[in-house]
Design a protein around this motif. Sequence first.
Motif, PDB file in Angstrom:
ATOM      1  N   LYS B 290     -11.536   4.582   7.292  1.00  0.00           N
ATOM      2  CA  LYS B 290     -11.356   5.302   6.113  1.00  0.00           C
ATOM      3  C   LYS B 290     -11.300   4.358   4.812  1.00  0.00           C
ATOM      4  O   LYS B 290     -11.310   3.235   5.149  1.00  0.00           O
ATOM      5  CB  LYS B 290      -9.887   5.911   6.230  1.00  0.00           C
ATOM      6  CG  LYS B 290      -9.739   7.165   6.996  1.00  0.00           C
ATOM      7  CD  LYS B 290      -8.291   7.662   7.060  1.00  0.00           C
ATOM      8  CE  LYS B 290      -8.316   8.945   8.028  1.00  0.00           C
ATOM      9  NZ  LYS B 290      -7.351   9.739   8.218  1.00  0.00           N
ATOM     10  N   PHE B 291     -11.576   4.944   3.776  1.00  0.00           N
ATOM     11  CA  PHE B 291     -11.792   3.981   2.177  1.00  0.00           C
ATOM     12  C   PHE B 291     -12.827   3.171   2.572  1.00  0.00           C
ATOM     13  O   PHE B 291     -12.810   2.057   1.513  1.00  0.00           O
ATOM     14  CB  PHE B 291     -10.490   3.547   2.222  1.00  0.00           C
ATOM     15  CG  PHE B 291      -9.254   4.292   2.568  1.00  0.00           C
ATOM     16  CD1 PHE B 291      -8.929   5.635   2.532  1.00  0.00           C
ATOM     17  CD2 PHE B 291      -8.185   3.679   2.858  1.00  0.00           C
ATOM     18  CE1 PHE B 291      -7.892   6.617   2.817  1.00  0.00           C
ATOM     19  CE2 PHE B 291      -6.902   4.268   3.294  1.00  0.00           C
ATOM     20  CZ  PHE B 291      -6.893   5.550   3.269  1.00  0.00           C
ATOM     21  N   GLU B 293     -16.054   3.293   1.377  1.00  0.00           N
ATOM     22  CA  GLU B 293     -17.104   3.426   0.402  1.00  0.00           C
ATOM     23  C   GLU B 293     -16.623   2.464  -0.655  1.00  0.00           C
ATOM     24  O   GLU B 293     -15.649   2.623  -1.175  1.00  0.00           O
ATOM     25  CB  GLU B 293     -16.948   4.998  -0.160  1.00  0.00           C
ATOM     26  CG  GLU B 293     -18.359   5.324  -0.602  1.00  0.00           C
ATOM     27  CD  GLU B 293     -18.417   6.789  -1.114  1.00  0.00           C
ATOM     28  OE1 GLU B 293     -18.867   6.980  -2.177  1.00  0.00           O
ATOM     29  OE2 GLU B 293     -17.786   7.662  -0.438  1.00  0.00           O
ATOM     30  N   CYS B 295     -15.736  -0.462  -0.452  1.00  0.00           N
ATOM     31  CA  CYS B 295     -14.585  -1.269  -0.565  1.00  0.00           C
ATOM     32  C   CYS B 295     -14.826  -2.779  -0.393  1.00  0.00           C
ATOM     33  O   CYS B 295     -15.887  -3.215   0.025  1.00  0.00           O
ATOM     34  CB  CYS B 295     -13.790  -0.993   0.930  1.00  0.00           C
ATOM     35  SG  CYS B 295     -14.483  -1.427   2.325  1.00  0.00           S
ATOM     36  N   MET B 310      -2.659   1.448   8.088  1.00  0.00           N
ATOM     37  CA  MET B 310      -2.794   2.574   7.243  1.00  0.00           C
ATOM     38  C   MET B 310      -2.214   2.530   5.717  1.00  0.00           C
ATOM     39  O   MET B 310      -2.511   2.922   4.974  1.00  0.00           O
ATOM     40  CB  MET B 310      -2.979   3.892   7.969  1.00  0.00           C
ATOM     41  CG  MET B 310      -2.986   5.117   7.043  1.00  0.00           C
ATOM     42  SD  MET B 310      -4.601   5.166   6.272  1.00  0.00           S
ATOM     43  CE  MET B 310      -5.736   5.931   7.531  1.00  0.00           C
ATOM     44  N   ILE B 314      -3.216   2.055   1.796  1.00  0.00           N
ATOM     45  CA  ILE B 314      -2.929   3.119   0.962  1.00  0.00           C
ATOM     46  C   ILE B 314      -2.256   2.497  -0.390  1.00  0.00           C
ATOM     47  O   ILE B 314      -2.761   2.488  -1.212  1.00  0.00           O
ATOM     48  CB  ILE B 314      -2.153   4.071   1.494  1.00  0.00           C
ATOM     49  CG1 ILE B 314      -2.969   5.009   2.544  1.00  0.00           C
ATOM     50  CG2 ILE B 314      -1.771   5.059   0.302  1.00  0.00           C
ATOM     51  CD1 ILE B 314      -2.155   6.059   3.288  1.00  0.00           C
ATOM     52  N   GLU B 315      -1.481   1.729   0.191  1.00  0.00           N
ATOM     53  CA  GLU B 315      -0.546   1.000  -0.813  1.00  0.00           C
ATOM     54  C   GLU B 315      -1.394  -0.083  -1.716  1.00  0.00           C
ATOM     55  O   GLU B 315      -1.379  -0.293  -2.838  1.00  0.00           O
ATOM     56  CB  GLU B 315       0.739   0.362  -0.260  1.00  0.00           C
ATOM     57  CG  GLU B 315       1.672   1.528  -0.074  1.00  0.00           C
ATOM     58  CD  GLU B 315       2.974   1.146   0.424  1.00  0.00           C
ATOM     59  OE1 GLU B 315       3.398  -0.090   0.201  1.00  0.00           O
ATOM     60  OE2 GLU B 315       3.496   1.913   0.994  1.00  0.00           O
ATOM     61  N   CYS B 317      -4.711  -0.052  -2.041  1.00  0.00           N
ATOM     62  CA  CYS B 317      -5.572   1.061  -3.311  1.00  0.00           C
ATOM     63  C   CYS B 317      -4.863   1.428  -4.335  1.00  0.00           C
ATOM     64  O   CYS B 317      -5.444   1.358  -5.294  1.00  0.00           O
ATOM     65  CB  CYS B 317      -5.974   2.268  -2.500  1.00  0.00           C
ATOM     66  SG  CYS B 317      -7.240   1.657  -0.920  1.00  0.00           S
ATOM     67  N   GLU B 318      -3.440   1.764  -4.289  1.00  0.00           N
ATOM     68  CA  GLU B 318      -2.737   1.995  -5.205  1.00  0.00           C
ATOM     69  C   GLU B 318      -2.518   0.930  -6.207  1.00  0.00           C
ATOM     70  O   GLU B 318      -2.279   1.280  -7.410  1.00  0.00           O
ATOM     71  CB  GLU B 318      -1.333   2.493  -4.780  1.00  0.00           C
ATOM     72  CG  GLU B 318      -1.325   3.907  -4.110  1.00  0.00           C
ATOM     73  CD  GLU B 318       0.008   4.358  -3.605  1.00  0.00           C
ATOM     74  OE1 GLU B 318       0.110   5.574  -3.328  1.00  0.00           O
ATOM     75  OE2 GLU B 318       0.812   3.908  -3.361  1.00  0.00           O
ATOM     76  N   GLU B 322      -9.309  -3.089  -3.530  1.00  0.00           N
ATOM     77  CA  GLU B 322     -10.198  -2.156  -2.793  1.00  0.00           C
ATOM     78  C   GLU B 322     -10.262  -2.522  -1.331  1.00  0.00           C
ATOM     79  O   GLU B 322     -11.099  -3.355  -0.964  1.00  0.00           O
ATOM     80  CB  GLU B 322     -11.644  -2.167  -3.578  1.00  0.00           C
ATOM     81  CG  GLU B 322     -11.767  -1.486  -4.920  1.00  0.00           C
ATOM     82  CD  GLU B 322     -12.594  -1.973  -5.852  1.00  0.00           C
ATOM     83  OE1 GLU B 322     -12.935  -3.353  -5.669  1.00  0.00           O
ATOM     84  OE2 GLU B 322     -13.108  -1.306  -6.537  1.00  0.00           O
ATOM     85  N   VAL B 323      -9.250  -2.041  -0.562  1.00  0.00           N
ATOM     86  CA  VAL B 323      -9.246  -2.355   0.690  1.00  0.00           C
ATOM     87  C   VAL B 323      -9.795  -1.150   1.873  1.00  0.00           C
ATOM     88  O   VAL B 323      -9.078  -0.046   1.475  1.00  0.00           O
ATOM     89  CB  VAL B 323      -7.687  -2.670   0.993  1.00  0.00           C
ATOM     90  CG1 VAL B 323      -7.497  -3.052   2.510  1.00  0.00           C
ATOM     91  CG2 VAL B 323      -7.299  -4.058   0.469  1.00  0.00           C
ATOM     92  N   GLY B 324     -10.508  -1.373   2.402  1.00  0.00           N
ATOM     93  CA  GLY B 324     -10.847  -0.306   3.767  1.00  0.00           C
ATOM     94  C   GLY B 324     -10.127  -0.365   4.889  1.00  0.00           C
ATOM     95  O   GLY B 324      -9.350  -1.372   5.115  1.00  0.00           O
TER      96      GLY B 324
END
Lengths: 198, 398
Positions: B290-291, B293, B295, B310, B314-315, B317-318, B322-324
Motif C-alpha cells: 500500500k501507498f 506510488e 513513496c 500500517m 498512515i501517520e 503520511c499524515e 512519504e512512507v510506503g
Amino acid sequence: MSAQGIVDREGRMSKTPRFEIRIAGFGGQGVVTIGRILGEAFTIYEGKNSVNTHSYGPESRGGACKSEVVVSEGEIHYPNVRKADLLIALSQVGLDTYISDLKEGGIVLVDPRSVKNVPDRDKYRVHEVPTMDIAHEIGGVKFQNSVALGALYPLIAHMIKESSLRQGISNNVPSETVEINMEAFKRGMRYAKEGKAE
Amino acid sequence: MPKKARRNEAANISPGPHFLKPGKYYLQGSEACIEGALMAGCRVYAGYPITPAVETMEYASRRFPQVGGRFIQMEDEIASACALIGSSWGGAKALTATSGPGFSLMQEAISIAVMSETPMVIVDIQRAGPGQGYITASQQDVMQARWGHHGDGPIIALAPASVQEMFDLTIEAFTLSEQWRTPVLVMTEETVAHMREPLVIPPWNEVEVRERKKPQDLGIPPGDYLPWGHNTVAPMANWGEGYNVNFVALVHLEDGNITRYSPQANYHCVERLQKKIEGNADGITRIEAKFLENCKHLIICYGAVSRTAMEAAIEACEEGLEVGYLRLITLWPFPEEKLRRIVGTVDTIFVPEMNLGMMRHPITEALRDQCRKVVSIPSLGILHSPEYILSKVREETS
C-alpha cells in the motif's frame, strides 16, 4: 501522497476514530471475560469493528491482569490501546499502572473497596461502584464482572445497546448462571445510575 | 481466498451439524486457525501443549472429535510431528501447533517430511527466546523456519496478521502443502493467536480446497507407478489403495531405489526438491503493498507487526513523510523477484520485527541496489507501538 488519499477496502478513511477501553485488575476477577464480552457485543450485536487483547503472563489467578478492547467503525490496525478513553480499575495496582495512559477527561470506573486512592476528579470523570460488594450480595465474587459491565453501561450507552451487552453476557457465562448474571448486570447498572444497587 | 471454487463439495467434505454456519464470529486467532483447518478437510491433530499454543490445542481437542476427526495428545513434539507424517501417508490432512522449544524438537521430522515430500501443516505460535525464553510474543523463529531443519530442503512459511488470516492462511497452508507435497509452516505470534477479532466464515462449498494428486487420478497403473517420478510433484500413493507405497527420506531415485547411490543422484534428488519450491516462488508467494506510488521510504513487515506498521505508515503520511507499506504474507520461499519488481527505488527501508533483525537480511539481499539504506527496528517480547516505529522513521528521515 497525502492522508486524504488513504482509504481502506470499503473506501473509507483508514484512520477512523477509535474508542479504547482498558480493564485492569487481578486474575480471577473476570477481567479477560469483560473484555471478551464487550468485544463480542460491539462486533456481533452492534456491527462495529473491535479487537480484544489481554495481557499474557504465567499466572492464572492473583497476578496483575489487563484486557483491552479497541472499538471503531472502520479498520483497526494497531490492536492495542494507545491512549485509553475508559479505564475500568478493579484493583489499586491496576489503576496506578494505567492511569497515566488515560486521556485527560477520560472515564474511570473503580471499585472503591479495592481502589482507595481515587484519581484526580478534576482531570478524569471518576465513577465509583462497589462491584465486589454488589456481587457478594447476589452470590459471590464470580459475578463481579457482570456487575462491572452493568455499571459500565450508562457510561457507554451512546455507543451500545443494553440488549447487546446482555446478549454478550449470556453467550459467555455458563447457561445455569445466566439469570443471576443478568441480575448482577441490573444491579450494577442501577448503582451507576442511582447510587444504589436495589 | 483468492479464488472461489466449489472444491469442498467435490472433495466430499460434508459441512455436518458441527461446522460453523457461514457468518460473523468473534474468535481468537487460535480458534480461527482450527476452524480453517477443519474447513480445509484436516481431520487429524496430534500435538503436545506449550504456552502460548495451548489454546489452539485445547480448541482442537474439542472441535476435531465433533467433526469426526482424530485428536491425539502425543508424548512430546517429536512424536507429534512424526504422527503428522504417518497420518499424511495414511491419506489424512494433519495439523499441529507448537511454540519455540517444541518447534526445535520438530525440526528433524520437518526435514524428513521435506525429503519424503509429505504434506502437513505446522503452526508455530512464536514465543520469545532463546531457551525457554518467555511466553510473550516474538518473531524469533522466522529463520529457524527456513534453516532450522537439517539439509538443504526448501520450505513454505506463511505469516498471518489477523484473526481472519489465521483462518484463511491455514486453509492456504493446506492447499499449498497438498499442491507441492511439502510441509507448510504457519509462523504466527502470541499477539495474533490470542487476539479476538471478527472472523467471517464463508459457506463451506465456496472455499477452495485442494486434494493431493494420486497415481490413480492420473491413470497410472500400479505396475508403472514411480513413487518419486512422473511430474515435478510426484503423485502420492497412500497406504491401502493398491499401490506400492514408498516412504523414504534417504537420497533416492525416481523408483525409490536407495542402493544405486551416486553424487549425481544426490544432486538430482535434492535439487529437484529445491527447484520444486524455489523455482515456483513467484506463484507460491504473496505480498500486500500500500501507498507505494512515489513513496520515498518503505516499511517492510510481516505478521502482527504489520498491524503497527500500517498505523505508523498512515501517520507518517499524515505528517508529510512519504512512507510506503509492504507486508510479506509468505516468508519462505522468500519473494525476492516479486519484491524487486514491485519496489522501485527508495531511500530508506525500515524493517520492524519482533526479533533483533532477521528478515532484514533477505530483504537487504534482495533490494540492496534499490535503496540507500535498510534500517532494522527491533522489539523483543512486545509488539512495537506506532510511536516507536514513527520515532525511528522520523529519526532517519529528518
